[in-house]
Scaffold this motif. Structure first.
Motif, PDB file in Angstrom:
ATOM      1  N   MET A   1       0.741  -1.220   0.093  1.00 32.52           N
ATOM      2  CA  MET A   1       0.089   0.177   0.086  1.00 32.52           C
ATOM      3  C   MET A   1       0.948   1.462  -0.133  1.00 32.52           C
ATOM      4  N   LEU A   2       1.058   2.361  -0.831  1.00 31.97           N
ATOM      5  CA  LEU A   2       0.847   3.555  -0.709  1.00 31.97           C
ATOM      6  C   LEU A   2       1.401   4.229   0.664  1.00 31.97           C
ATOM      7  N   GLY A   3       1.863   4.998   0.869  1.00 34.16           N
ATOM      8  CA  GLY A   3       1.527   5.797   1.605  1.00 34.16           C
ATOM      9  C   GLY A   3       2.669   5.501   3.301  1.00 34.16           C
ATOM     10  N   GLN A   4       2.103   6.437   3.894  1.00 32.42           N
ATOM     11  CA  GLN A   4       2.884   5.716   5.754  1.00 32.42           C
ATOM     12  C   GLN A   4       1.480   4.333   5.854  1.00 32.42           C
ATOM     13  N   PRO A   5       1.714   3.691   6.483  1.00 40.91           N
ATOM     14  CA  PRO A   5       1.382   2.493   7.645  1.00 40.91           C
ATOM     15  C   PRO A   5       0.581   2.998   8.082  1.00 40.91           C
ATOM     16  N   ALA A   6      -0.564   2.336   9.080  1.00 42.68           N
ATOM     17  CA  ALA A   6      -1.619   3.150   9.992  1.00 42.68           C
ATOM     18  C   ALA A   6      -0.825   2.696  11.765  1.00 42.68           C
ATOM     19  N   PRO A   7      -0.896   3.906  12.180  1.00 43.40           N
ATOM     20  CA  PRO A   7       0.127   4.208  13.479  1.00 43.40           C
ATOM     21  C   PRO A   7      -0.049   2.638  14.286  1.00 43.40           C
ATOM     22  N   GLU A   8       0.904   2.610  15.485  1.00 44.70           N
ATOM     23  CA  GLU A   8       1.125   1.104  16.447  1.00 44.70           C
ATOM     24  C   GLU A   8      -0.340   2.095  18.030  1.00 44.70           C
ATOM     25  N   PRO A   9      -0.883   1.690  17.891  1.00 44.25           N
ATOM     26  CA  PRO A   9      -1.836   1.534  18.944  1.00 44.25           C
ATOM     27  C   PRO A   9      -1.009   1.870  20.898  1.00 44.25           C
ATOM     28  N   PHE A  10      -1.165   2.937  21.590  1.00 43.57           N
ATOM     29  CA  PHE A  10      -1.005   2.666  22.494  1.00 43.57           C
ATOM     30  C   PHE A  10      -0.804   1.558  23.236  1.00 43.57           C
ATOM     31  N   ASP A  11      -0.070   0.756  23.648  1.00 42.68           N
ATOM     32  CA  ASP A  11      -0.022  -0.961  24.630  1.00 42.68           C
ATOM     33  C   ASP A  11      -0.080   0.321  25.695  1.00 42.68           C
ATOM     34  N   PRO A  12      -1.753  -0.110  26.981  1.00 42.52           N
ATOM     35  CA  PRO A  12      -1.752   0.120  28.299  1.00 42.52           C
ATOM     36  C   PRO A  12      -0.933  -0.742  29.041  1.00 42.52           C
ATOM     37  N   GLN A  13       0.026  -1.755  28.795  1.00 42.93           N
ATOM     38  CA  GLN A  13       0.474  -2.766  29.465  1.00 42.93           C
ATOM     39  C   GLN A  13       1.783  -1.725  29.718  1.00 42.93           C
ATOM     40  N   VAL A  14       1.732  -0.983  29.100  1.00 43.67           N
ATOM     41  CA  VAL A  14       3.259   0.057  30.041  1.00 43.67           C
ATOM     42  C   VAL A  14       3.172   1.044  31.144  1.00 43.67           C
ATOM     43  N   LEU A  15       1.953   1.455  31.504  1.00 49.00           N
ATOM     44  CA  LEU A  15       1.225   1.790  32.435  1.00 49.00           C
ATOM     45  C   LEU A  15       1.861   1.102  34.779  1.00 49.00           C
ATOM     46  N   ARG A  16       1.812   2.424  35.267  1.00 50.95           N
ATOM     47  CA  ARG A  16       1.732   1.397  36.248  1.00 50.95           C
ATOM     48  C   ARG A  16       1.483   2.291  37.058  1.00 50.95           C
ATOM     49  N   LEU A  17       0.357   1.949  37.816  1.00 51.01           N
ATOM     50  CA  LEU A  17      -0.218   2.891  39.056  1.00 51.01           C
ATOM     51  C   LEU A  17       1.331   2.878  40.117  1.00 51.01           C
ATOM     52  N   TYR A  18       0.496   4.284  40.369  1.00 50.85           N
ATOM     53  CA  TYR A  18       1.731   4.149  42.038  1.00 50.85           C
ATOM     54  C   TYR A  18       1.855   3.838  43.126  1.00 50.85           C
ATOM     55  N   SER A  19       0.820   3.690  43.325  1.00 54.56           N
ATOM     56  CA  SER A  19       0.417   2.110  44.489  1.00 54.56           C
ATOM     57  C   SER A  19       1.375   1.109  43.830  1.00 54.56           C
ATOM     58  N   VAL A  20       1.337   0.731  43.074  1.00 53.04           N
ATOM     59  CA  VAL A  20       2.394  -0.412  43.044  1.00 53.04           C
ATOM     60  C   VAL A  20       3.392  -0.935  43.402  1.00 53.04           C
ATOM     61  N   LEU A  21       3.560   0.653  42.533  1.00 54.45           N
ATOM     62  CA  LEU A  21       4.995   0.933  42.649  1.00 54.45           C
ATOM     63  C   LEU A  21       6.118   1.169  43.860  1.00 54.45           C
ATOM     64  N   ARG A  22       5.090   1.949  44.684  1.00 54.22           N
ATOM     65  CA  ARG A  22       5.497   2.233  46.194  1.00 54.22           C
ATOM     66  C   ARG A  22       5.697   0.967  46.944  1.00 54.22           C
ATOM     67  N   ARG A  23       4.833   0.101  46.713  1.00 54.77           N
ATOM     68  CA  ARG A  23       4.614  -1.529  47.658  1.00 54.77           C
ATOM     69  C   ARG A  23       5.860  -2.011  46.775  1.00 54.77           C
ATOM     70  N   GLN A  24       6.485  -1.816  45.439  1.00 55.53           N
ATOM     71  CA  GLN A  24       7.324  -2.822  44.592  1.00 55.53           C
ATOM     72  C   GLN A  24       9.115  -2.310  45.521  1.00 55.53           C
TER      73      GLN A  24
END
Length: 319
Positions: free
Chosen positions: A1-24
């Motif tokens: 296909m000509l042109g730019q490919p569709a962008p990669e969606p954001f992966d929410p798995q990389v997000l971290r809750l502050y409360s979880v990080l503090r427990r770690q």
């Protein structure tokens, strides 16, 4: 296909809750290796730095769903739904995410812009509720700029996220005399899945405003040697190429000889095009400036024409 490919969606798995990080045993507020997405939600700084503005906006929507009341279902709309769907935007992405409010307007949480609107059957995309693509494009058309709405519509048609009939139905569903209904209808008429990038969509909107003849898109040009290439815009006797600098770029890691070969091939391509007619080239900076783009086109004989029609007679319109 000509042109730019569709962008990669954001992966929410990389997000971290502050409360979880503090427990770690990790305090992201004191560690330079973390970036704050919204209150209570963090992501590694390197990951955040690598996200596009569109992905960052989508990340804020995902972050909100992590910390909000689990009994409250958010439906994201307008530019936030666009970010989740991967639709392009001409203007900078806002910091606040938009959520749909049907009926009584409610106060939003920090970083949230509640927006009244018509009820809609939401779709779940990457785990969060958003307005359907057709509705999203029409919402953008009604409340935002024409270039962004056309860029979103072009992208949606090109990647099969919706059909022109979907766009038309959503535009027709806007009650008469409601704000933005005429512009929504105009976006449906201007939308073209042959547009290969947001920059080409922006350029086409500027051409429409300038009143030059409507160009043909993605036209093959050949000569005695065979295929020259496929040009972005084509008029009788003239062609237009958006962001010509991209066509001169080599890949990362290429040697000086390989870079030189890329430049030489593109020069020969342009020489062959010029042998057949006039060639106009412009970049983002020029596309954003209607007057400058008009001057670039005029220099190659593409002039405003009061007789030029961008729409076939009898084409569907929304009153």
């Amino acid at each position: 296909m000509l042109g730019q490919p569709a962008p990669e969606p954001f992966d929410p798995q990389v997000l971290r809750l502050y409360s979880v990080l503090r427990r770690q045993g990790i305090d992201p507020k004191r560690h330079q290796g973390w970036a704050r997405v919204r209150r209570g939600v963090w992501v590694k700084a390197g990951t955040w730095a690598g996200l596009t503005p569109e992905q960052r906006h989508a990340a804020r929507a995902h972050a909100l769903t992590l910390v909000c009341d689990p009994d409250r279902s958010w439906t994201f709309t307008h530019e936030t739904a666009a970010a989740v769907w991967g639709l392009p935007r001409i203007e900078p992405w806002p910091d606040a995410v938009r959520t749909l409010v049907v009926g009584t307007r409610r106060r939003g949480s920090p970083g949230v812009r509640p927006t009244p609107g018509l009820d809609v059957v939401a779709e779940v995309v990457h785990g969060i509720r958003v307005t359907p693509v057709g509705r999203t494009v029409v919402d953008l058309a009604r409340s935002g700029s024409l270039p962004t709405a056309v860029a979103a519509a072009d992208h949606a048609l090109r990647h099969g996220l919706c059909t022109r009939d979907d766009l038309a139905r959503e535009a027709d569903a806007v009650p008469r005399r409601r704000r933005g209904r005429p512009q929504a209808a105009l976006v449906v008429d201007l939308a073209d899945g042959d547009s290969m990038s947001a920059g080409e969509s922006l350029s086409r909107v500027q051409m429409f405003r300038l009143g030059v003849p409507r160009p043909r898109l993605q036209v093959r040009h050949e000569d005695a040697q065979g295929l020259i290439g496929i040009v972005d815009f084509d008029w009788d006797g003239a062609v237009g190429e958006f962001d010509g600098k991209v066509k001169y770029r080599a890949s990362d890691g290429d040697s000086a000889a390989q870079v030189s070969e890329v430049l030489w091939r593109e020069k020969k391509r342009e020489d062959r095009l010029r042998a057949r007619g006039r060639v106009a080239r412009w970049t983002w900076e020029i596309a954003l400036d209607q007057e400058r783009l008009g001057a670039v086109l005029a220099a190659q004989g593409v002039l405003p024409d009061p007789r030029a029609s961008w729409f076939d007679l009898g084409q569907r319109r929304v009153g």
